[in-house]
Design a protein around this motif. Structure first.
Motif, mmCIF file in Angstrom:
data_model
loop_
_atom_site.group_PDB
_atom_site.id
_atom_site.type_symbol
_atom_site.label_atom_id
_atom_site.label_comp_id
_atom_site.label_asym_id
_atom_site.label_seq_id
_atom_site.Cartn_x
_atom_site.Cartn_y
_atom_site.Cartn_z
ATOM 1 N N MET A 174 136.135 3.511 -10.996
ATOM 2 C CA MET A 174 135.954 3.036 -9.630
ATOM 3 C C MET A 174 136.428 4.117 -8.669
ATOM 4 N N PHE A 175 136.045 3.973 -7.388
ATOM 5 C CA PHE A 175 136.373 5.025 -6.431
ATOM 6 C C PHE A 175 136.478 4.461 -5.025
ATOM 7 N N SER A 176 136.991 5.295 -4.124
ATOM 8 C CA SER A 176 137.005 4.944 -2.702
ATOM 9 C C SER A 176 137.183 6.180 -1.842
ATOM 10 N N PRO A 177 136.417 6.282 -0.758
ATOM 11 C CA PRO A 177 136.739 7.270 0.277
ATOM 12 C C PRO A 177 137.845 6.712 1.167
ATOM 13 N N ILE A 178 138.482 7.587 1.930
ATOM 14 C CA ILE A 178 139.429 7.167 2.965
ATOM 15 C C ILE A 178 138.610 6.859 4.219
ATOM 16 N N ILE A 179 138.859 5.700 4.831
ATOM 17 C CA ILE A 179 138.027 5.198 5.921
ATOM 18 C C ILE A 179 138.898 4.680 7.066
ATOM 19 N N LEU A 180 138.253 4.324 8.161
ATOM 20 C CA LEU A 180 138.911 3.668 9.287
ATOM 21 C C LEU A 180 138.640 2.169 9.203
ATOM 22 N N GLU A 189 138.135 -8.386 22.733
ATOM 23 C CA GLU A 189 138.995 -8.851 23.834
ATOM 24 C C GLU A 189 139.135 -7.818 24.934
ATOM 25 N N ASN A 190 139.132 -6.541 24.556
ATOM 26 C CA ASN A 190 139.314 -5.475 25.531
ATOM 27 C C ASN A 190 137.997 -4.832 25.977
ATOM 28 N N ASN A 191 136.867 -5.428 25.502
ATOM 29 C CA ASN A 191 135.548 -4.932 25.875
ATOM 30 C C ASN A 191 135.412 -3.437 25.569
ATOM 31 N N VAL A 192 135.859 -3.059 24.378
ATOM 32 C CA VAL A 192 135.841 -1.663 23.942
ATOM 33 C C VAL A 192 134.793 -1.510 22.846
ATOM 34 N N PRO A 193 133.923 -0.496 22.897
ATOM 35 C CA PRO A 193 132.917 -0.286 21.847
ATOM 36 C C PRO A 193 133.578 -0.029 20.493
ATOM 37 N N GLU A 194 132.989 -0.576 19.439
ATOM 38 C CA GLU A 194 133.543 -0.398 18.107
ATOM 39 C C GLU A 194 133.280 1.027 17.592
ATOM 40 N N PRO A 195 134.094 1.491 16.620
ATOM 41 C CA PRO A 195 133.954 2.863 16.105
ATOM 42 C C PRO A 195 132.600 3.117 15.459
ATOM 43 N N ASP A 196 132.177 4.368 15.509
ATOM 44 C CA ASP A 196 130.974 4.790 14.792
ATOM 45 C C ASP A 196 131.203 6.200 14.259
ATOM 46 N N SER A 197 130.172 6.768 13.627
ATOM 47 C CA SER A 197 130.329 8.062 12.949
ATOM 48 C C SER A 197 130.522 9.236 13.902
ATOM 49 N N SER A 198 130.361 9.015 15.213
ATOM 50 C CA SER A 198 130.545 10.101 16.179
ATOM 51 C C SER A 198 131.987 10.209 16.673
ATOM 52 N N TRP A 199 132.824 9.294 16.284
ATOM 53 C CA TRP A 199 134.200 9.270 16.818
ATOM 54 C C TRP A 199 134.998 10.493 16.374
ATOM 55 N N THR A 200 135.736 11.057 17.319
ATOM 56 C CA THR A 200 136.698 12.113 17.034
ATOM 57 C C THR A 200 138.104 11.532 17.173
ATOM 58 N N TRP A 201 139.109 12.344 16.856
ATOM 59 C CA TRP A 201 140.485 11.869 17.012
ATOM 60 C C TRP A 201 140.840 11.690 18.484
ATOM 61 N N SER A 312 138.552 -11.371 12.075
ATOM 62 C CA SER A 312 137.427 -10.549 11.681
ATOM 63 C C SER A 312 137.783 -9.066 11.773
ATOM 64 N N TYR A 313 137.465 -8.322 10.716
ATOM 65 C CA TYR A 313 137.712 -6.874 10.727
ATOM 66 C C TYR A 313 136.489 -6.169 10.162
ATOM 67 N N ASP A 314 136.418 -4.866 10.387
ATOM 68 C CA ASP A 314 135.318 -4.083 9.834
ATOM 69 C C ASP A 314 135.800 -2.672 9.554
ATOM 70 N N ILE A 315 134.923 -1.842 9.002
ATOM 71 C CA ILE A 315 135.281 -0.475 8.643
ATOM 72 C C ILE A 315 134.291 0.495 9.260
ATOM 73 N N SER A 316 134.696 1.749 9.300
ATOM 74 C CA SER A 316 133.886 2.790 9.918
ATOM 75 C C SER A 316 134.185 4.113 9.222
ATOM 76 N N PRO A 317 133.253 5.087 9.302
ATOM 77 C CA PRO A 317 133.583 6.422 8.796
ATOM 78 C C PRO A 317 134.820 6.960 9.500
ATOM 79 N N LEU A 318 135.561 7.802 8.822
ATOM 80 C CA LEU A 318 136.783 8.350 9.399
ATOM 81 C C LEU A 318 136.460 9.267 10.583
ATOM 82 N N PRO A 319 137.181 9.134 11.703
ATOM 83 C CA PRO A 319 136.998 10.083 12.819
ATOM 84 C C PRO A 319 137.317 11.512 12.365
ATOM 85 N N TYR A 320 136.951 12.486 13.178
ATOM 86 C CA TYR A 320 137.169 13.873 12.765
ATOM 87 C C TYR A 320 137.478 14.760 13.959
ATOM 88 N N GLN A 321 137.961 15.939 13.648
ATOM 89 C CA GLN A 321 138.180 16.996 14.629
ATOM 90 C C GLN A 321 137.755 18.284 13.946
#
Length: 432
Positions: A174-180, A189-201, A312-321
């Protein structure tokens, strides 16, 4: 029928010399056709459980002698893979092979996994891509591990850490990447867009500040000293440690690039982290469960620790720099070359890599099976999973092992000790 009759003969419900019920009676009991019953009895005869006597019946023979194999495993696999249930099912299907489970350490301090394999004569052992260096090196084949057949159904990337000179020594399980991972309610609640693959740190920092509500909730957190976390910042900055030709144990790296990578971690910890001294990745999961942090760095393995939360929770690709890269953790199964029960050990590994077991892993946990057909199966599951569970399929090109830094896992541990002083502003970065 076969499993039941085997167990009944082993436990002397049907004693040696007695006769099994007729094919018609067995067909009624197990709701099978007579042809299916006949085939099952032929298999039991080939295994020397019974002797078929024409026009008389099926006589029970003396039960074959079984074997016991020792299985070294990571304790976290009980939750991550429901390992105890898989072993229980194996016992039902293979009553002549008993598994004795022995928990193994994660780190490289003595006694190591290799020490346990040598001293306790462990037959099968779970080994991840970090611990495999205790058994393998670049120059010689591993002396303690039995070669195995490469399974074409397994993602090829997962076999890379376990191959030496085109031979596989650890079968990926079995395996896993490190994710957000993030709390959807906090974003809504804060009307903030959810993470996506374009997110940076930088995006993470800004969003974390929007999600924070003082001492009650912080926007982002991860265990800074985790060896599956901090090296990601070096990978994303495309760092590679160089070795002196005269001294392969001496590592060289541009300190400016290294400081730039660490500065991203420093900025995150100083600007958005809660004032909490984490001891492990599990501390981070605890804060997330309590909704005291809105975003965490985690893995599919650790999602099993939070799958029962009431929000409710979800996951996203890890942000990057720099470059979008993340670490991958692969756990495989190896056979002790000196085992006296290698055939039984191989039977156990074949079972663990079967589609049946890999699919059970997919249906009952949030861990990723190594078998592609099981990992990408999109039928009903018995566990609540994040909506974006399948993001791993699109992010495979970002997966890296720590060896992409040109360092061993032991060397990473040494670098971390120096990094602790630097991040604490108690010392300068050293050449390793």
């Amino acid at each position: 029928m076969i499993i039941t009759l085997r167990n009944e003969m082993i436990t002397n419900i049907w004693e040696e010399g007695s006769y099994l019920p007729s094919e018609s009676d067995l067909a009624d009991r197990f709701e099978l056709s007579k042809n299916s019953v006949r085939k099952g009895l032929e298999l039991l005869a080939s295994e020397n459980f019974i002797e078929k006597i024409p026009r008389v019946g099926n006589r029970v023979l003396k039960s074959p002698t079984g074997v016991t194999i020792k299985f070294g495993y990571y304790p976290s696999m009980i939750k991550e893979a429901q390992l105890d249930k898989l072993v229980e099912q194996f016992h039902m299907q293979h009553p002549l092979i008993r598994i004795t489970m022995i928990p193994m350490p994660y780190n490289h301090t003595h006694p190591t996994m290799r020490d346990y394999m040598e001293s306790d004569n462990i037959d099968v052992m779970a080994i991840n891509n970090q611990n495999v260096e205790l058994f393998m090196n670049a120059n010689t084949p591993p002396s303690m591990l039995e070669p195995q057949q490469i399974n074409d159904g397994v993602y090829p990337l997962l076999t890379e850490p376990f191959v030496h000179e085109a031979k596989l020594y650890v079968q990926p399980f079995m395996f896993s990447p490190i994710i957000l991972c993030y709390n959807k309610k906090h974003f809504s609640e804060n009307n903030v867009p959810e993470p996506d693959s374009s997110w940076t740190w930088e995006t993470v920092k800004k969003t974390a500040q929007q999600l924070s509500s003082g001492n009650d909730r912080y926007g982002f957190f991860f265990h800074l000293l985790s060896d599956n976390r901090w090296p990601i910042f070096l990978l994303q900055n495309n760092l590679v440690f160089n070795r002196e030709p005269e001294n392969q144990n001496s590592l060289e790296l541009d300190k400016a690039s290294l400081k730039e990578s660490f500065q991203t971690m420093i900025d995150l910890s100083e600007e958005v982290f809660p004032p909490f001294l984490s001891e492990s990745d599990h501390d981070v999961d605890m804060l997330f469960r309590q909704q005291k942090v809105s975003m965490i760095i985690t893995s599919y393995f650790l999602l099993n620790m939070i799958e029962d939360v009431d929000f409710s929770y979800d996951i996203s690709p890890l942000p990057y720099q720099g470059s979008p890269k993340t670490l991958i953790i692969t756990i495989g199964l190896a056979i002790n070359k000196n085992s006296k029960h290698k055939q039984a050990a191989q039977t156990f590994i074949d079972y663990m890599l079967s589609h049946e077991v890999q699919l059970a892993l997919r249906q009952n946990t949030l861990s990723l099976p190594s078998l592609k057909s099981a990992a990408e199966w999109n039928g009903p599951v018995n566990i609540k999973q994040p909506e974006r569970y399948f993001i791993f399929r699109e992010t495979f090109p970002t997966f890296n092992y720590h060896t992409a830094l040109n360092v061993s896992f032991s060397e990473l541990e040494e670098i971390r000790q120096n990094m602790k002083l630097y991040l604490s502003k108690m010392g300068e970065l050293q050449v390793f």
